[in-house]
Design a protein around this motif. Sequence first.
Motif, PDB file in Angstrom:
ATOM      1  N   GLU A  68      14.463  -5.519  13.116  1.00 11.95           N
ATOM      2  CA  GLU A  68      13.081  -5.964  13.213  1.00 11.95           C
ATOM      3  C   GLU A  68      12.227  -5.219  12.207  1.00 11.95           C
ATOM      4  O   GLU A  68      12.511  -4.070  11.850  1.00 11.95           O
ATOM      5  CB  GLU A  68      12.538  -5.747  14.628  1.00 11.95           C
ATOM      6  CG  GLU A  68      13.216  -6.583  15.690  1.00 11.95           C
ATOM      7  CD  GLU A  68      12.585  -6.386  17.056  1.00 11.95           C
ATOM      8  OE1 GLU A  68      11.624  -5.587  17.151  1.00 11.95           O
ATOM      9  OE2 GLU A  68      13.046  -7.018  18.017  1.00 11.95           O
ATOM     10  N   LEU A  69      11.148  -5.871  11.785  1.00  8.04           N
ATOM     11  CA  LEU A  69      10.234  -5.234  10.852  1.00  8.04           C
ATOM     12  C   LEU A  69       9.264  -4.335  11.609  1.00  8.04           C
ATOM     13  O   LEU A  69       8.851  -4.655  12.730  1.00  8.04           O
ATOM     14  CB  LEU A  69       9.440  -6.289  10.083  1.00  8.04           C
ATOM     15  CG  LEU A  69      10.215  -7.212   9.147  1.00  8.04           C
ATOM     16  CD1 LEU A  69       9.253  -8.178   8.466  1.00  8.04           C
ATOM     17  CD2 LEU A  69      10.977  -6.414   8.108  1.00  8.04           C
ATOM     18  N   PRO A  70       8.880  -3.217  11.011  1.00  4.81           N
ATOM     19  CA  PRO A  70       7.840  -2.377  11.628  1.00  4.81           C
ATOM     20  C   PRO A  70       6.548  -3.169  11.808  1.00  4.81           C
ATOM     21  O   PRO A  70       6.208  -4.024  10.977  1.00  4.81           O
ATOM     22  CB  PRO A  70       7.666  -1.242  10.613  1.00  4.81           C
ATOM     23  CG  PRO A  70       8.921  -1.238   9.813  1.00  4.81           C
ATOM     24  CD  PRO A  70       9.385  -2.660   9.757  1.00  4.81           C
ATOM     25  N   ALA A  71       5.842  -2.893  12.897  1.00  5.34           N
ATOM     26  CA  ALA A  71       4.627  -3.646  13.211  1.00  5.34           C
ATOM     27  C   ALA A  71       3.598  -3.563  12.099  1.00  5.34           C
ATOM     28  O   ALA A  71       2.903  -4.549  11.801  1.00  5.34           O
ATOM     29  CB  ALA A  71       4.029  -3.139  14.525  1.00  5.34           C
ATOM     30  N   GLU A  72       3.508  -2.404  11.436  1.00  8.03           N
ATOM     31  CA  GLU A  72       2.512  -2.268  10.374  1.00  8.03           C
ATOM     32  C   GLU A  72       2.851  -3.137   9.169  1.00  8.03           C
ATOM     33  O   GLU A  72       1.962  -3.678   8.502  1.00  8.03           O
ATOM     34  CB  GLU A  72       2.353  -0.797   9.956  1.00  8.03           C
ATOM     35  CG  GLU A  72       3.632  -0.133   9.429  1.00  8.03           C
ATOM     36  CD  GLU A  72       4.443   0.555  10.514  1.00  8.03           C
ATOM     37  OE1 GLU A  72       5.166   1.519  10.180  1.00  8.03           O
ATOM     38  OE2 GLU A  72       4.340   0.130  11.686  1.00  8.03           O
ATOM     39  N   LEU A  73       4.150  -3.320   8.896  1.00 11.31           N
ATOM     40  CA  LEU A  73       4.555  -4.202   7.794  1.00 11.31           C
ATOM     41  C   LEU A  73       4.293  -5.664   8.150  1.00 11.31           C
ATOM     42  O   LEU A  73       3.848  -6.444   7.299  1.00 11.31           O
ATOM     43  CB  LEU A  73       6.027  -3.991   7.457  1.00 11.31           C
ATOM     44  CG  LEU A  73       6.602  -4.871   6.338  1.00 11.31           C
ATOM     45  CD1 LEU A  73       5.830  -4.671   5.044  1.00 11.31           C
ATOM     46  CD2 LEU A  73       8.092  -4.597   6.123  1.00 11.31           C
ATOM     47  N   VAL A  74       4.559  -6.025   9.387  1.00 12.25           N
ATOM     48  CA  VAL A  74       4.279  -7.391   9.838  1.00 12.25           C
ATOM     49  C   VAL A  74       2.798  -7.705   9.684  1.00 12.25           C
ATOM     50  O   VAL A  74       2.413  -8.765   9.174  1.00 12.25           O
ATOM     51  CB  VAL A  74       4.713  -7.575  11.308  1.00 12.25           C
ATOM     52  CG1 VAL A  74       4.236  -8.922  11.836  1.00 12.25           C
ATOM     53  CG2 VAL A  74       6.226  -7.468  11.432  1.00 12.25           C
ATOM     54  N   ARG A  75       1.950  -6.772  10.119  1.00 14.15           N
ATOM     55  CA  ARG A  75       0.506  -7.006  10.014  1.00 14.15           C
ATOM     56  C   ARG A  75       0.067  -7.146   8.560  1.00 14.15           C
ATOM     57  O   ARG A  75      -0.761  -8.006   8.228  1.00 14.15           O
ATOM     58  CB  ARG A  75      -0.257  -5.864  10.688  1.00 14.15           C
ATOM     59  CG  ARG A  75      -0.201  -5.893  12.206  1.00 14.15           C
ATOM     60  CD  ARG A  75      -1.223  -4.947  12.805  1.00 14.15           C
ATOM     61  NE  ARG A  75      -0.914  -3.544  12.495  1.00 14.15           N
ATOM     62  CZ  ARG A  75      -0.166  -2.757  13.267  1.00 14.15           C
ATOM     63  NH1 ARG A  75       0.359  -3.241  14.384  1.00 14.15           N
ATOM     64  NH2 ARG A  75       0.047  -1.502  12.934  1.00 14.15           N
ATOM     65  N   TRP A  76       0.637  -6.306   7.685  1.00 19.98           N
ATOM     66  CA  TRP A  76       0.252  -6.389   6.274  1.00 19.98           C
ATOM     67  C   TRP A  76       0.688  -7.718   5.664  1.00 19.98           C
ATOM     68  O   TRP A  76      -0.084  -8.368   4.946  1.00 19.98           O
ATOM     69  CB  TRP A  76       0.878  -5.221   5.493  1.00 19.98           C
ATOM     70  CG  TRP A  76       0.483  -5.234   4.047  1.00 19.98           C
ATOM     71  CD1 TRP A  76      -0.681  -4.753   3.516  1.00 19.98           C
ATOM     72  CD2 TRP A  76       1.236  -5.781   2.954  1.00 19.98           C
ATOM     73  NE1 TRP A  76      -0.697  -4.959   2.148  1.00 19.98           N
ATOM     74  CE2 TRP A  76       0.470  -5.591   1.783  1.00 19.98           C
ATOM     75  CE3 TRP A  76       2.482  -6.396   2.860  1.00 19.98           C
ATOM     76  CZ2 TRP A  76       0.911  -6.002   0.533  1.00 19.98           C
ATOM     77  CZ3 TRP A  76       2.915  -6.804   1.609  1.00 19.98           C
ATOM     78  CH2 TRP A  76       2.146  -6.618   0.459  1.00 19.98           C
ATOM     79  N   ILE A  77       1.930  -8.124   5.916  1.00 14.30           N
ATOM     80  CA  ILE A  77       2.429  -9.393   5.366  1.00 14.30           C
ATOM     81  C   ILE A  77       1.570 -10.559   5.828  1.00 14.30           C
ATOM     82  O   ILE A  77       1.171 -11.419   5.031  1.00 14.30           O
ATOM     83  CB  ILE A  77       3.908  -9.602   5.769  1.00 14.30           C
ATOM     84  CG1 ILE A  77       4.812  -8.633   5.017  1.00 14.30           C
ATOM     85  CG2 ILE A  77       4.337 -11.048   5.494  1.00 14.30           C
ATOM     86  CD1 ILE A  77       6.270  -8.684   5.459  1.00 14.30           C
TER      87      ILE A  77
ATOM     88  N   PRO B 247       0.840  -1.205   0.000  1.00 18.98           N
ATOM     89  CA  PRO B 247       0.000   0.000   0.000  1.00 18.98           C
ATOM     90  C   PRO B 247       0.874   1.253   0.000  1.00 18.98           C
ATOM     91  O   PRO B 247       1.966   1.257   0.581  1.00 18.98           O
ATOM     92  CB  PRO B 247      -0.799  -0.125   1.293  1.00 18.98           C
ATOM     93  CG  PRO B 247      -0.767  -1.582   1.640  1.00 18.98           C
ATOM     94  CD  PRO B 247       0.556  -2.078   1.137  1.00 18.98           C
ATOM     95  N   GLU B 248       0.407   2.298  -0.650  1.00 20.68           N
ATOM     96  CA  GLU B 248       1.207   3.512  -0.786  1.00 20.68           C
ATOM     97  C   GLU B 248       1.608   4.091   0.571  1.00 20.68           C
ATOM     98  O   GLU B 248       2.747   4.540   0.763  1.00 20.68           O
ATOM     99  CB  GLU B 248       0.411   4.563  -1.577  1.00 20.68           C
ATOM    100  CG  GLU B 248       1.221   5.806  -1.939  1.00 20.68           C
ATOM    101  CD  GLU B 248       2.407   5.501  -2.832  1.00 20.68           C
ATOM    102  OE1 GLU B 248       3.443   6.187  -2.692  1.00 20.68           O
ATOM    103  OE2 GLU B 248       2.305   4.569  -3.653  1.00 20.68           O
ATOM    104  N   ALA B 249       0.680   4.064   1.534  1.00 25.43           N
ATOM    105  CA  ALA B 249       0.979   4.626   2.854  1.00 25.43           C
ATOM    106  C   ALA B 249       2.094   3.836   3.541  1.00 25.43           C
ATOM    107  O   ALA B 249       2.976   4.417   4.181  1.00 25.43           O
ATOM    108  CB  ALA B 249      -0.282   4.628   3.719  1.00 25.43           C
TER     109      ALA B 249
ATOM    110  N   ALA C 292       5.960   4.980   4.558  1.00 26.53           N
ATOM    111  CA  ALA C 292       6.448   4.849   5.933  1.00 26.53           C
ATOM    112  C   ALA C 292       7.783   4.133   6.004  1.00 26.53           C
ATOM    113  O   ALA C 292       8.551   4.325   6.948  1.00 26.53           O
ATOM    114  CB  ALA C 292       5.410   4.121   6.777  1.00 26.53           C
ATOM    115  N   LEU C 293       8.083   3.314   4.994  1.00 24.45           N
ATOM    116  CA  LEU C 293       9.333   2.547   4.997  1.00 24.45           C
ATOM    117  C   LEU C 293      10.494   3.310   4.366  1.00 24.45           C
ATOM    118  O   LEU C 293      11.642   2.875   4.489  1.00 24.45           O
ATOM    119  CB  LEU C 293       9.132   1.223   4.240  1.00 24.45           C
ATOM    120  CG  LEU C 293       8.191   0.199   4.889  1.00 24.45           C
ATOM    121  CD1 LEU C 293       7.990  -0.981   3.951  1.00 24.45           C
ATOM    122  CD2 LEU C 293       8.733  -0.272   6.221  1.00 24.45           C
TER     123      LEU C 293
END
Length: 206
Positions: A77-86, A62-64, A68-69
């Motif tokens: 560690e991966l950002p929590a929002e990326l973990v949730r998306w994956i 997603p563009e947002a 953010a990345l």
Amino acid sequence: MEATRDPKRRAWWLKTLHRWHWISAAVCLFAMLLFSVTGITLNHAGRIEATPSVRTDVRELPEALRTALEGRDGESELPAELVRWIQSQWPVRIDGRKVEWANGEIYVSMPRPGGDGWIAVDTVTGEATWESTDRGWIAWLNDLHKGRNAGPWWSWFIDLFAVACVLFSLTGLFLLQMHARQRPSTWPVVGLGVLLPALIALLLIH
């Protein structure tokens, strides 16, 4: 075992040893069958054909999330929002996985028993790729036998199983000793069980 000369003490030792022998046998039963069968499949791994099944899927961040990345590199560690998306896109769990993050590319390796997998994210283009390889249930059982990529819980189970096997073997040995007088073939059979693998190891393995 001096206690076996006294009939009462002998009866107590027999009862105690039998109790721990059957308890350890019950604990070991399923796992011992599993490890015995997989010992055979591992010994003949070259003769067992397997065709890995590979699944690959590519998605766009997603563009947002992509914004953010930007500018984030080298994090462990991966950002929590990326973990949730994956985890919303693919059937994976990446908590605690090792992350390689450099030059705008994120790579997460996901090996598992009987298979492999990885996720790669290009934070510049926004392309995210997931690949999963399944080598079949025999490979899965073989990897469990070796404790390969099975996690700490399985590792602890193997340790517990090994302790139970030692207890099972030692109580069996003491029971053999206590019954040896009534069974003259006891020690020759035990000796054969020791001598045969020793001779093969010393004389036939090069």
